[in-house]
Write an enzyme that holds these catalytic residues in place. Structure first.
Site, PDB file in Angstrom:
ATOM      1  N   GLY A 189       4.088  -4.268  -0.962  1.00  0.00           N
ATOM      2  CA  GLY A 189       4.174  -3.162  -0.028  1.00  0.00           C
ATOM      3  C   GLY A 189       3.581  -3.588   1.160  1.00  0.00           C
ATOM      4  O   GLY A 189       3.768  -4.723   1.481  1.00  0.00           O
ATOM      5  N   VAL A 193      -0.715   0.031   3.730  1.00  0.00           N
ATOM      6  CA  VAL A 193      -1.247   0.665   2.501  1.00  0.00           C
ATOM      7  C   VAL A 193      -1.962  -0.423   1.697  1.00  0.00           C
ATOM      8  O   VAL A 193      -2.883  -0.022   0.864  1.00  0.00           O
ATOM      9  CB  VAL A 193       0.100   0.881   1.788  1.00  0.00           C
ATOM     10  CG1 VAL A 193      -0.359   1.349   0.237  1.00  0.00           C
ATOM     11  CG2 VAL A 193       0.932   2.042   2.341  1.00  0.00           C
ATOM     12  N   GLU A 211       1.136  -8.789  -2.140  1.00  0.00           N
ATOM     13  CA  GLU A 211       2.540  -9.373  -1.744  1.00  0.00           C
ATOM     14  C   GLU A 211       2.971  -8.412  -0.596  1.00  0.00           C
ATOM     15  O   GLU A 211       3.621  -7.400  -0.694  1.00  0.00           O
ATOM     16  CB  GLU A 211       3.442  -9.237  -3.071  1.00  0.00           C
ATOM     17  CG  GLU A 211       3.173 -10.152  -4.129  1.00  0.00           C
ATOM     18  CD  GLU A 211       3.346 -11.638  -3.958  1.00  0.00           C
ATOM     19  OE1 GLU A 211       3.941 -12.194  -3.015  1.00  0.00           O
ATOM     20  OE2 GLU A 211       2.706 -12.444  -4.502  1.00  0.00           O
ATOM     21  N   CYS A 245      11.318  -8.696   2.550  1.00  0.00           N
ATOM     22  CA  CYS A 245      10.068  -9.309   3.202  1.00  0.00           C
ATOM     23  C   CYS A 245      10.329 -10.602   3.917  1.00  0.00           C
ATOM     24  O   CYS A 245       9.346 -11.046   4.560  1.00  0.00           O
ATOM     25  CB  CYS A 245       8.967  -9.257   1.908  1.00  0.00           C
ATOM     26  SG  CYS A 245       9.582 -10.091   0.785  1.00  0.00           S
TER      27      CYS A 245
HETATM   28  P1  NAD Z   1       4.598   0.736   1.011  1.00  0.00           P
HETATM   29  O1  NAD Z   1       3.297   0.132   1.091  1.00  0.00           O
HETATM   30  O2  NAD Z   1       4.930   2.003   1.707  1.00  0.00           O
HETATM   31  O3  NAD Z   1       4.842   1.362  -0.660  1.00  0.00           O
HETATM   32  C1  NAD Z   1       4.409   0.245  -1.619  1.00  0.00           C
HETATM   33  C2  NAD Z   1       4.067   1.071  -2.871  1.00  0.00           C
HETATM   34  O4  NAD Z   1       2.836   1.785  -2.524  1.00  0.00           O
HETATM   35  C3  NAD Z   1       4.842   2.279  -3.441  1.00  0.00           C
HETATM   36  O5  NAD Z   1       4.774   2.146  -4.697  1.00  0.00           O
HETATM   37  C4  NAD Z   1       4.179   3.545  -2.845  1.00  0.00           C
HETATM   38  O6  NAD Z   1       4.313   4.684  -3.752  1.00  0.00           O
HETATM   39  C5  NAD Z   1       2.752   3.307  -2.949  1.00  0.00           C
HETATM   40  N1  NAD Z   1       1.959   3.805  -1.698  1.00  0.00           N
HETATM   41  C6  NAD Z   1       2.334   4.238  -0.732  1.00  0.00           C
HETATM   42  N2  NAD Z   1       1.313   4.815   0.116  1.00  0.00           N
HETATM   43  C7  NAD Z   1       0.223   4.567  -0.626  1.00  0.00           C
HETATM   44  C8  NAD Z   1      -0.900   4.850  -0.359  1.00  0.00           C
HETATM   45  N3  NAD Z   1      -1.574   5.742   0.640  1.00  0.00           N
HETATM   46  N4  NAD Z   1      -1.929   4.720  -1.347  1.00  0.00           N
HETATM   47  C9  NAD Z   1      -1.604   3.929  -2.535  1.00  0.00           C
HETATM   48  N5  NAD Z   1      -0.344   3.687  -2.766  1.00  0.00           N
HETATM   49  C10 NAD Z   1       0.533   3.905  -1.762  1.00  0.00           C
HETATM   50  O7  NAD Z   1       5.805  -0.283   1.019  1.00  0.00           O
HETATM   51  P2  NAD Z   1       7.255  -0.313   1.069  1.00  0.00           P
HETATM   52  O8  NAD Z   1       7.798   0.469   2.446  1.00  0.00           O
HETATM   53  O9  NAD Z   1       7.596   0.269  -0.365  1.00  0.00           O
HETATM   54  O10 NAD Z   1       7.692  -1.675   1.143  1.00  0.00           O
HETATM   55  C11 NAD Z   1       8.030  -2.358   2.579  1.00  0.00           C
HETATM   56  C12 NAD Z   1       6.836  -3.432   2.505  1.00  0.00           C
HETATM   57  O11 NAD Z   1       6.908  -4.501   1.320  1.00  0.00           O
HETATM   58  C13 NAD Z   1       7.278  -4.512   3.775  1.00  0.00           C
HETATM   59  O12 NAD Z   1       6.322  -4.670   4.498  1.00  0.00           O
HETATM   60  C14 NAD Z   1       7.676  -5.635   2.984  1.00  0.00           C
HETATM   61  O13 NAD Z   1       7.751  -6.696   3.817  1.00  0.00           O
HETATM   62  C15 NAD Z   1       6.812  -5.648   1.771  1.00  0.00           C
HETATM   63  N6  NAD Z   1       7.394  -6.291   0.623  1.00  0.00           N
HETATM   64  C16 NAD Z   1       6.879  -7.348   0.315  1.00  0.00           C
HETATM   65  C17 NAD Z   1       7.331  -8.184  -0.718  1.00  0.00           C
HETATM   66  C18 NAD Z   1       6.562  -9.465  -1.164  1.00  0.00           C
HETATM   67  O14 NAD Z   1       6.836  -9.872  -2.366  1.00  0.00           O
HETATM   68  N7  NAD Z   1       5.593 -10.052  -0.250  1.00  0.00           N
HETATM   69  C19 NAD Z   1       8.362  -7.701  -1.413  1.00  0.00           C
HETATM   70  C20 NAD Z   1       9.148  -6.526  -1.111  1.00  0.00           C
HETATM   71  C21 NAD Z   1       8.638  -5.686  -0.059  1.00  0.00           C
END
Ligand code: NAD
Length: 456
Positions: A189, A193, A211, A245
């Protein structure tokens, strides 16, 4: 909610303690069941991804379904050899002993996924967790709702309910979940977060894999086939509408290169998505209205000049593949990760200037260089740092199981894919099986030491 979370955690902890996940046959059977899940549910997965992201079937199959399938097959084919003890070099004092590293499961692990590749980023780590002999809880993103619901329906149907579970919910539910102790947290994510995930993990001293994302640069320099470069750049940037990502976030090139690149990019985009990309079945959508607004706000605030695209439609959460030039270094588009179909092109004069530009910024998840000159590619590789590196293409390096996939610095910590994922979810237990022979030489280490010295 809390009760359900507790019930699931207790159930999985009990299963782990029963050692049911230890035998290799059990792990292989679960991996095969996961393979069946993906094969038999392909249509439902494609439909859910289309509902969440307007993902074209080809992209869904390539980036979610096949990526997971490849992980499963690779793990099934290699698990026996990964589980072999790894014998290490010995010294004189341990010559008669057995000294080896043993891979052991960690316990009950938590996998938290993002919404952009909601099947890939939940099931690929699950493959590694199963292969390593763990019990696992999946917490898919609530943003990609249709896929979240589908995973919650399918996982208990195919996998052992004693050992694997899906828990749904958003930030509040995940925060509650994180109050519990896990044996590993694997989070995909955003960076903000990730900070709260680390804080929650610190309470229980839980190891984490993060990740994350960042701004992946693409430096184009020197001689090259500009038509091929434009196609590869356009494909890797606008695949999944730029919501990757590892999507190239911005381009660095000379003014001359930019002037050559723009018509080639226009041609590539028209060939891919026609002159009306909004009507193209191969152009997905921005995941939610909130995410659409964030991107449109960035476009409005940018000081750059739109030279390709720029059209949008709030109703359909559509944004055309968009390219901007004359983007200043401190522009809003150069602030955080763009994560959408917007590509700023910034100009540099020399290769050194480009390298310097990238090195002034946080270490990205991927770094791309396009050039037909191997000296240029080597110089960039030598003088920069990033999670992964790919020359003359974008995003494809993440599909190869042999390469570790993960970030460095603020783009993440730890890695997975193939054996790297198995290692992430394993404890490497250093074992020394001592022999009873040669006891007489132990007098050298037993007290009284008197004037004994180690200087032999
Ligand atoms: P996000 O961080 O908003 O959410 C990811 C997960 O965290 C979700 O399951 C969500 O429910 C949970 N979450 C959200 N807020 C939270 C909190 N305050 N406390 C605990 N958990 C919480 O990310 P997103 O918008 O779903 O994804 C986008 C990001 O992910 C981008 O920055 C992207 O680059 C990254 N990403 C990285 C990879 C990788 O493999 N490196 C792959 C895909 C996406």
């Amino acid at each position: 909610m809390e009760e359900q979370q507790q019930e699931v955690i207790t159930r999985l902890q009990r299963a782990f303690r029963s050692r049911v996940t230890r035998p290799v046959q059990f792990r292989l059977a679960q991996l095969e069941a996961l393979h069946r899940l993906v094969a038999e549910s392909e249509d439902q997965i494609v439909a859910a991804l289309h509902q969440d992201l307007g993902k074209p079937k080809f992209e869904a199959v390539l980036s979610d379904i096949e990526m997971v399938n490849n992980e499963i097959v690779f793990a099934i084919n290699n698990l026996q050899s990964w589980l072999q003890p790894e014998y290490v070099e010995k010294n004189l004092a341990t010559k008669l002993d057995d000294c080896f590293v043993r891979r052991e499961p960690l316990g009950v692990v938590l996998i938290i996924g993002a919404w952009n590749y909601p099947i890939q980023v939940t099931l690929s780590p699950l493959v590694a967790a199963i292969a390593a002999g763990n019990c696992a809880i999946l917490k898919p993103s609530e943003v990609s709702q249709a896929t979240e619901k589908l995973l919650a329906k399918l996982i208990p149907k195919y996998l052992s309910q004693e050992c694997y579970a899906v828990l749904c919910g958003g930030a509040e539910e995940t925060k509650k979940l994180l109050e519990n102790q896990f044996d590993h947290i694997f989070y995909t994510g955003s960076q903000p977060v990730a900070r709260s995930i680390l804080q929650a993990a610190a309470v229980h001293l839980t190891p984490v894999t993060l990740e994350l994302g960042g701004k992946c640069p693409c430096l184009i320099y020197g001689n090259l086939d500009i038509t091929a470069a434009a196609k590869r750049l356009a494909w890797s940037k606008f695949f999944n509408v730029g919501q990757s990502c590892v999507a190239p976030d911005y381009v660095l090139c000379t003014t001359q290169m930019r002037d050559d690149l723009l018509p080639a990019l226009r041609d590539a985009l028209e060939a891919f998505y026609t002159s009306e990309p909004q009507k193209s079945p191969d152009m997905g959508r921005i995941v939610t209205g909130r995410h659409w607004k964030r991107l449109i706000d960035m476009l409005k605030k940018s000081a750059g000049k739109v030279v390709i695209g720029g059209q949008s439609d709030e109703q359909e959460r559509y944004i055309a593949p968009t390219v901007l030039v004359d983007v200043p270094e401190d522009d809003v588009l150069m602030d955080g990760e763009i994560f959408g179909p917007i590509l700023p092109i910034l100009t540099i004069q020399t290769l050194e200037e480009g390298i310097d530009f990238m090195n002034r910024r946080e270490k990205p998840l991927a770094l791309y260089v396009f050039s037909d000159e191997s000296k240029v590619v080597q110089t960039v590789l030598e003088h920069t740092s990033s999670g992964g590196f790919c020359s003359n293409d974008g995003i494809v390096h993440m599909a190869l199981q042999g390469l570790p996939f993960g970030g460095v610095g603020t783009s993440g910590m730890g890695s997975y894919h193939g054996r790297w994922g198995f290692e992430t979810f394993s404890h490497r237990r250093g074992c020394m099986m001592r022999s009873w022979l040669l006891e007489p030489i132990n007098v050298l280490r037993y007290p009284p030491y008197q004037d004994r010295s180690l200087g032999w």
